[in-house]
Design a protein around this motif. Structure first.
Motif, short mmCIF file in Angstrom:
data_model
loop_
_atom_site.label_atom_id
_atom_site.label_comp_id
_atom_site.label_asym_id
_atom_site.label_seq_id
_atom_site.Cartn_x
_atom_site.Cartn_y
_atom_site.Cartn_z
N GLY A 85 0.84 -1.18 0.00
CA GLY A 85 0.00 0.00 0.00
C GLY A 85 0.88 1.23 0.00
N PHE A 86 0.32 2.37 -0.41
CA PHE A 86 1.13 3.58 -0.48
C PHE A 86 1.63 3.98 0.91
N ASP A 87 0.89 3.60 1.95
CA ASP A 87 1.28 3.98 3.30
C ASP A 87 2.42 3.11 3.84
N GLU A 88 2.76 2.04 3.12
CA GLU A 88 3.86 1.17 3.54
C GLU A 88 5.09 1.31 2.63
N PHE A 89 4.90 1.86 1.47
CA PHE A 89 5.96 1.92 0.47
C PHE A 89 7.04 2.91 0.87
N GLN A 90 8.30 2.49 0.76
CA GLN A 90 9.45 3.35 1.06
C GLN A 90 10.40 3.34 -0.13
N PRO A 91 10.33 4.33 -1.02
CA PRO A 91 11.20 4.33 -2.20
C PRO A 91 12.67 4.49 -1.82
N ARG A 92 13.52 3.86 -2.62
CA ARG A 92 14.96 3.93 -2.37
C ARG A 92 15.54 5.26 -2.83
N GLU A 93 14.94 5.87 -3.84
CA GLU A 93 15.38 7.17 -4.32
C GLU A 93 14.18 7.88 -4.92
N PRO A 94 14.24 9.21 -5.07
CA PRO A 94 13.06 9.96 -5.54
C PRO A 94 12.76 9.71 -7.01
N PHE A 95 11.53 10.04 -7.40
CA PHE A 95 11.04 9.83 -8.75
C PHE A 95 10.94 11.14 -9.51
N ASP A 96 11.00 11.02 -10.85
CA ASP A 96 10.75 12.16 -11.72
C ASP A 96 9.26 12.38 -11.93
N VAL A 97 8.48 11.28 -11.89
CA VAL A 97 7.05 11.33 -12.18
C VAL A 97 6.34 10.34 -11.28
N VAL A 98 5.17 10.73 -10.76
CA VAL A 98 4.29 9.80 -10.04
C VAL A 98 2.91 9.87 -10.68
N LEU A 99 2.33 8.70 -10.92
CA LEU A 99 0.98 8.57 -11.47
C LEU A 99 0.07 8.00 -10.39
N ALA A 100 -1.06 8.65 -10.17
CA ALA A 100 -2.07 8.14 -9.23
C ALA A 100 -3.44 8.32 -9.88
N PHE A 101 -3.79 7.38 -10.74
CA PHE A 101 -5.05 7.46 -11.46
C PHE A 101 -6.14 6.69 -10.70
N ASP A 102 -7.25 7.37 -10.42
CA ASP A 102 -8.42 6.76 -9.77
C ASP A 102 -8.08 6.17 -8.41
N GLN A 103 -7.16 6.80 -7.69
CA GLN A 103 -6.84 6.34 -6.34
C GLN A 103 -7.62 7.11 -5.28
N LEU A 104 -7.76 8.42 -5.41
CA LEU A 104 -8.51 9.18 -4.42
C LEU A 104 -9.94 8.68 -4.25
N PRO A 105 -10.63 8.26 -5.33
CA PRO A 105 -12.02 7.80 -5.14
C PRO A 105 -12.15 6.56 -4.26
N ILE A 106 -11.11 5.75 -4.09
CA ILE A 106 -11.24 4.53 -3.29
C ILE A 106 -10.60 4.69 -1.91
N LEU A 107 -10.24 5.94 -1.56
CA LEU A 107 -9.65 6.22 -0.26
C LEU A 107 -10.55 7.14 0.56
N THR A 108 -10.45 7.04 1.88
CA THR A 108 -11.11 8.03 2.72
C THR A 108 -10.44 9.38 2.51
N ARG A 109 -11.09 10.42 2.99
CA ARG A 109 -10.52 11.76 2.81
C ARG A 109 -9.15 11.89 3.48
N SER A 110 -9.01 11.38 4.67
CA SER A 110 -7.72 11.49 5.36
C SER A 110 -6.63 10.71 4.63
N ALA A 111 -6.98 9.52 4.12
CA ALA A 111 -6.00 8.72 3.38
C ALA A 111 -5.62 9.40 2.08
N GLY A 112 -6.58 10.03 1.41
CA GLY A 112 -6.28 10.74 0.17
C GLY A 112 -5.33 11.90 0.39
N ALA A 113 -5.57 12.67 1.47
CA ALA A 113 -4.67 13.78 1.79
C ALA A 113 -3.28 13.25 2.13
#
Length: 217
Positions: A85-113
């Motif tokens: 889950g995004f709340d457990e993921f720990q990237p090894r180095e930063p990204f140039d681009v992040v895609l989050a398509f249709d993720q906010l609709p399946i999260l609570t408001r606090s999780a989306g923020a």
């Protein structure tokens, strides 16, 4: 590239890539590091890997991860996959681009923020964030409001536990304070069908935002 233009990204599952990605694919840096949250059978990570981008995908569904891993193995593509889950993921180095398509609709408001906050920390300065969500004029809003449990503003939970969260018009901009907004659109998405159901169009929110330089934060 003109954001209104069209690009073809081949899709191994026979689905069309998100229109927002098609409009902005030429703005992704050549050879850049891309993270997608929710891999959808490789709908985006595989075409992007074919273009030479260094792609990472995370998803909580092991079937999704296995499907993408098998497709990438057959094609000899290097796709870094994590069952997280995004709340457990720990990237090894930063990204140039992040895609989050249709993720906010399946999260609570606090999780989306929380998701948007974490993504800002995962991006390089001037990195791009492409996001889609649903607004309150979506055809499914009334059904959720009338039949599901209300758990927050425009946010509902069905008896099985699934969450659907909608945003008020232009509310998304309040979640991107401190970002540079390159593109923002709210309207109806392309017509499509779910199985044999009648065609429908979702109420779509689209945002492309750039993380500001460290000195500007």
């Amino acid at each position: 590239m003109d954001p209104a233009g069209e690009k073809h990204l081949p899709d191994p599952c026979g689905q069309t890539a998100m229109p927002l990605l098609l409009r902005f694919v030429d703005r992704l840096p050549a050879g850049g590091r891309v993270l997608e949250i929710g891999v959808e059978h490789g709908r985006h990570v595989l075409p992007l890997a074919r273009r030479g981008l260094r792609v990472t995908g995370i998803d909580t569904d092991p079937a999704q991860i296995d499907s993408v891993r098998e497709c990438s193995r057959r094609e000899g593509l290097a796709v870094d996959l994590w069952q997280d889950g995004f709340d457990e993921f720990q990237p090894r180095e930063p990204f140039d681009v992040v895609l989050a398509f249709d993720q906010l609709p399946i999260l609570t408001r606090s999780a989306g923020a929380s998701l948007i906050y974490r993504i800002q920390s995962w991006l390089k300065p001037r990195g791009l964030f492409l996001l889609t969500a649903l607004h309150v004029d979506d055809p499914g809003y009334d059904l959720c409001r009338d039949t599901w449990e209300k758990i927050g503003l425009h946010s509902f939970r069905e008896p099985g536990g699934a969450v659907r969260t909608f945003l008020a018009r232009r509310e998304i901009l309040d979640l991107f304070l401190g970002w540079e907004i390159l593109y923002h659109n709210e309207g109806l998405g392309p017509e499509h069908r779910h199985g044999g159901a009648a065609p429908e169009r979702h109420g779509v929110v689209e945002v492309v935002a750039r993380k500001r330089e460290l000195l500007d934060e």
